[in-house]
Design a protein around this motif. Sequence first.
Motif, PDB file in Angstrom:
ATOM      1  N   ALA A   1       0.844  -1.207   0.000  1.00 35.88           N
ATOM      2  CA  ALA A   1       0.000   0.000   0.000  1.00 35.88           C
ATOM      3  C   ALA A   1       0.875   1.253   0.000  1.00 35.88           C
ATOM      4  CB  ALA A   1      -0.942  -0.002   1.198  1.00 35.88           C
TER       5      ALA A   1
ATOM      6  N   ALA B   1      -6.126   2.057  -3.929  1.00 36.80           N
ATOM      7  CA  ALA B   1      -5.264   3.239  -3.896  1.00 36.80           C
ATOM      8  C   ALA B   1      -5.855   4.292  -4.829  1.00 36.80           C
ATOM      9  CB  ALA B   1      -3.842   2.874  -4.320  1.00 36.80           C
TER      10      ALA B   1
ATOM     11  N   SER C   1       0.831   4.210  -2.786  1.00 33.87           N
ATOM     12  CA  SER C   1       0.631   5.592  -2.371  1.00 33.87           C
ATOM     13  C   SER C   1       1.743   6.480  -2.927  1.00 33.87           C
ATOM     14  CB  SER C   1       0.605   5.631  -0.842  1.00 33.87           C
ATOM     15  OG  SER C   1       0.440   6.933  -0.389  1.00 33.87           O
ATOM     16  N   ASP C   2       2.979   6.036  -2.793  1.00 37.67           N
ATOM     17  CA  ASP C   2       4.105   6.817  -3.318  1.00 37.67           C
ATOM     18  C   ASP C   2       3.991   7.002  -4.828  1.00 37.67           C
ATOM     19  OD1 ASP C   2       5.131   7.035  -0.801  1.00 37.67           O
ATOM     20  OD2 ASP C   2       6.671   5.483  -1.059  1.00 37.67           O
TER      21      ASP C   2
ATOM     22  N   LYS D   1       1.407   9.589  -5.868  1.00 37.15           N
ATOM     23  CA  LYS D   1       1.738  10.985  -5.547  1.00 37.15           C
ATOM     24  C   LYS D   1       2.687  11.582  -6.586  1.00 37.15           C
ATOM     25  CE  LYS D   1       0.921  10.461  -0.596  1.00 37.15           C
ATOM     26  NZ  LYS D   1       1.540   9.963   0.643  1.00 37.15           N
TER      27      LYS D   1
ATOM     28  N   GLY E   1      -3.665   9.549  -3.513  1.00 39.63           N
ATOM     29  CA  GLY E   1      -2.479   9.173  -2.745  1.00 39.63           C
ATOM     30  C   GLY E   1      -2.807   8.288  -1.553  1.00 39.63           C
ATOM     31  N   ASP E   2      -4.081   8.202  -1.154  1.00 42.24           N
ATOM     32  CA  ASP E   2      -4.456   7.304  -0.055  1.00 42.24           C
ATOM     33  C   ASP E   2      -4.507   5.862  -0.563  1.00 42.24           C
ATOM     34  OD1 ASP E   2      -4.764   9.416   1.669  1.00 42.24           O
ATOM     35  OD2 ASP E   2      -6.958   9.356   1.729  1.00 42.24           O
ATOM     36  N   ALA E   3      -4.032   4.932   0.246  1.00 44.22           N
ATOM     37  CA  ALA E   3      -4.100   3.510  -0.106  1.00 44.22           C
ATOM     38  C   ALA E   3      -4.536   2.744   1.137  1.00 44.22           C
ATOM     39  CB  ALA E   3      -2.740   3.012  -0.596  1.00 44.22           C
ATOM     40  N   HIS E   4      -5.535   1.891   0.981  1.00 42.63           N
ATOM     41  CA  HIS E   4      -6.123   1.208   2.132  1.00 42.63           C
ATOM     42  C   HIS E   4      -6.153  -0.292   1.863  1.00 42.63           C
ATOM     43  CE1 HIS E   4      -8.593   1.736   5.836  1.00 42.63           C
ATOM     44  NE2 HIS E   4      -8.899   0.490   5.527  1.00 42.63           N
TER      45      HIS E   4
ATOM     46  N   LEU F   1     -11.285   8.377   0.803  1.00 40.92           N
ATOM     47  CA  LEU F   1      -9.989   8.090   0.176  1.00 40.92           C
ATOM     48  C   LEU F   1      -9.748   9.204  -0.836  1.00 40.92           C
ATOM     49  CD1 LEU F   1     -10.264   4.234  -0.544  1.00 40.92           C
ATOM     50  CD2 LEU F   1      -9.155   5.350   1.394  1.00 40.92           C
TER      51      LEU F   1
ATOM     52  N   ARG G   1       1.634   8.190 -11.841  1.00 45.51           N
ATOM     53  CA  ARG G   1       0.171   8.034 -11.788  1.00 45.51           C
ATOM     54  C   ARG G   1      -0.412   7.953 -13.194  1.00 45.51           C
ATOM     55  NH1 ARG G   1      -2.512  13.383 -10.402  1.00 45.51           N
ATOM     56  NH2 ARG G   1      -1.903  13.645 -12.566  1.00 45.51           N
TER      57      ARG G   1
END
Length: 166
Positions: free
Chosen positions: A29, A90, A33-34, A37, A126-129, A123, A42
């Motif tokens: 995750a 993500a 996320s990295d 960003k 950049g958020d990842a869960h 979310l 992306r």
Amino acid sequence: MQDILEDLASRCRAILENDPGPAGREQVAGLLSDALKDPQKRDSLVPANGCERDLLYQDPDLGFCILAHNYPGPKASSPHDHGPSWAIYAQARGETEMRDFEMVTPADGDRPGTVRATRTYRLIPGDAHVYNEGDLHAPTRTGPTSLLRVEGTDMSKVTRLRYEAV
Ligand SMILES: [Fe+2]
């Protein structure tokens, strides 16, 4: 595109080979996320004009999948888990309202299970869960969104159980 994807896939693979459990997934995750960003990464991994579900990579040995999703408009899913698998959501663009649930009664064959909402959160890019096996959740998207997901196995080949919120 291919270099960025191959790099991400090989890093995910190295982590999950070493620790396929929840701690390894949290590390994956962090990688997602990295990557999200970084606008170049992306846009390479999740092009804004991509389709609703695009299987980017499936690991031949470990079975995990990397997928890109683009939803051009509102899109909601009912409560679900990922069966025998886990998943990482993500967020690449837009915003997802995610709701978590606890089981009230399990699903039984064709009869849906029932679940109760426990919390709701956003979310943002950049958020990842991480959702581990059995973690029940339901995403709601009120506008265009895109996301990168990693799943433990190709869920398009797994029968899903149904759940209703009570
Ligand atoms: Fe899910």
